[in-house]
Design a protein around this motif. Sequence first.
Motif, PDB file in Angstrom:
ATOM      1  N   ASN A  98     -19.585  63.650 -57.100  1.00 36.75           N
ATOM      2  CA  ASN A  98     -18.465  62.984 -56.427  1.00 36.75           C
ATOM      3  C   ASN A  98     -18.294  61.549 -56.932  1.00 36.75           C
ATOM      4  O   ASN A  98     -17.161  61.085 -57.162  1.00 36.75           O
ATOM      5  CB  ASN A  98     -18.704  62.988 -54.918  1.00 36.75           C
ATOM      6  N   THR A 117     -13.769  72.263 -56.695  1.00 37.08           N
ATOM      7  CA  THR A 117     -14.714  72.909 -55.790  1.00 37.08           C
ATOM      8  C   THR A 117     -16.086  72.872 -56.448  1.00 37.08           C
ATOM      9  O   THR A 117     -16.219  72.565 -57.638  1.00 37.08           O
ATOM     10  CB  THR A 117     -14.321  74.369 -55.505  1.00 37.08           C
ATOM     11  N   ILE A 133     -18.912  73.723 -51.742  1.00 38.75           N
ATOM     12  CA  ILE A 133     -17.836  72.836 -51.276  1.00 38.75           C
ATOM     13  C   ILE A 133     -16.524  73.427 -51.780  1.00 38.75           C
ATOM     14  O   ILE A 133     -16.334  73.566 -52.998  1.00 38.75           O
ATOM     15  CB  ILE A 133     -18.009  71.406 -51.823  1.00 38.75           C
ATOM     16  N   HIS A 153     -14.123  76.702 -47.141  1.00 38.90           N
ATOM     17  CA  HIS A 153     -13.520  75.431 -46.718  1.00 38.90           C
ATOM     18  C   HIS A 153     -12.039  75.373 -47.087  1.00 38.90           C
ATOM     19  O   HIS A 153     -11.573  74.466 -47.775  1.00 38.90           O
ATOM     20  CB  HIS A 153     -14.261  74.253 -47.388  1.00 38.90           C
ATOM     21  N   SER A 184     -12.085  70.771 -47.947  1.00 40.71           N
ATOM     22  CA  SER A 184     -13.187  69.985 -48.504  1.00 40.71           C
ATOM     23  C   SER A 184     -13.260  70.224 -50.002  1.00 40.71           C
ATOM     24  O   SER A 184     -13.263  71.380 -50.457  1.00 40.71           O
ATOM     25  CB  SER A 184     -14.515  70.372 -47.842  1.00 40.71           C
ATOM     26  N   ILE A 191     -16.835  63.526 -48.962  1.00 41.20           N
ATOM     27  CA  ILE A 191     -16.775  64.986 -48.907  1.00 41.20           C
ATOM     28  C   ILE A 191     -16.753  65.419 -47.439  1.00 41.20           C
ATOM     29  O   ILE A 191     -17.688  65.132 -46.682  1.00 41.20           O
ATOM     30  CB  ILE A 191     -17.964  65.619 -49.641  1.00 41.20           C
ATOM     31  N   ALA A 192     -15.694  66.100 -47.049  1.00 40.48           N
ATOM     32  CA  ALA A 192     -15.493  66.427 -45.632  1.00 40.48           C
ATOM     33  C   ALA A 192     -16.514  67.426 -45.107  1.00 40.48           C
ATOM     34  O   ALA A 192     -17.068  67.247 -44.027  1.00 40.48           O
ATOM     35  CB  ALA A 192     -14.070  66.965 -45.437  1.00 40.48           C
ATOM     36  N   GLU A 193     -16.754  68.496 -45.853  1.00 41.04           N
ATOM     37  CA  GLU A 193     -17.680  69.539 -45.405  1.00 41.04           C
ATOM     38  C   GLU A 193     -18.544  69.998 -46.570  1.00 41.04           C
ATOM     39  O   GLU A 193     -18.057  70.172 -47.688  1.00 41.04           O
ATOM     40  CB  GLU A 193     -16.925  70.753 -44.838  1.00 41.04           C
TER      41      GLU A 193
END
Length: 345
Positions: A98, A117, A133, A153, A184, A191-193
Amino acid sequence: MSDNTPSDLNTLYFDVATAANKGGRDYQEDTLISGFAFGQNYGFAILADGMGGHAAGDIASALVAAEVFAHFQMNASSLEDGSDVLPLILRDAAEHANVRIAAHVKQEPSTKGMGSTLLAPVFSGNRLSWISIGDSPLLLFRDGALRMLNKDHSMVPQIELMVKTGALAPEAAINHPDSNTLLSVVDGNEIAEIDCPDTPIKLLPGDIIVAASDGIQFLSNEEIANTLKKFQNTTSAQITDALLDALLNLNDPAQDNISFIVVMIGENIKDKSELNPDQMPVLAVASEPSEGQVEEPAPKEKQTILQKYFYRGKEYAKEVEVKKTDDDEGQYYYYRGQRYKREDK
């Protein structure tokens, strides 16, 4: 739950094959890395499905996959042992990827909005861990049943829930405009999830694992399950060919990029390489003597006598075998090592 005994790490081996196709798209935005060494009971896969268009989607997936791969190489011993810190290593790899995306976007502002992803399953003996993800599915086929191991996600689970509760008509869900919306991703922002279980699952001989980009889901779950069942006794290469053929035979102009890896779980390769005489053809089995059958007589015991001889004026004796025929029986006798014929009286 997994059994952490060392013997479990040596009970399985992996038959692995990969496939990739750009489908109906003009370019390929998926990146797939397979990290399985021949003969080893450890390995991993890294799959990244990029987004952001031709100018950035393929770059995003390549950056994410490369960063995760480098992190795996730095922590290879922990991944191979399946240590308790493995989930932390997987999460750390995702965070590094990320940060790498954020740095690239900062350097190249035109790529803002790029992302990817991430799906990275790690096989440590009979234990499977993963980080996920996005919406790339991780599938397990066992005993004829297909299961999705990781979380999706995307908006798809919510759309399916709306159908089940009657809030949305089934036909409206098929081409729902939000079905491709991701909740996500790895895009340089928070990163959301993250789906990264603390406990691995235990693999069994006969299991088939498929890690794929969402392009494989142009096939229904039933079609995937039936294909895996039909080819479950073949090889991973034949399964990948069958799945790819099934996708291409759809002739769907909207077909998304296709990338997937098939991992077949088998018994220990060392056991399979050893010759087992019990598995070789039997030429004949000795039979028991039948009733009334005359068995071979036991051999007669050897008969010996002491025979005297003289050497340098001294008397000695040695044991010698007496060879006689049935006709000799009772006709001769021996005295002081000499043979005499018995006279009839």
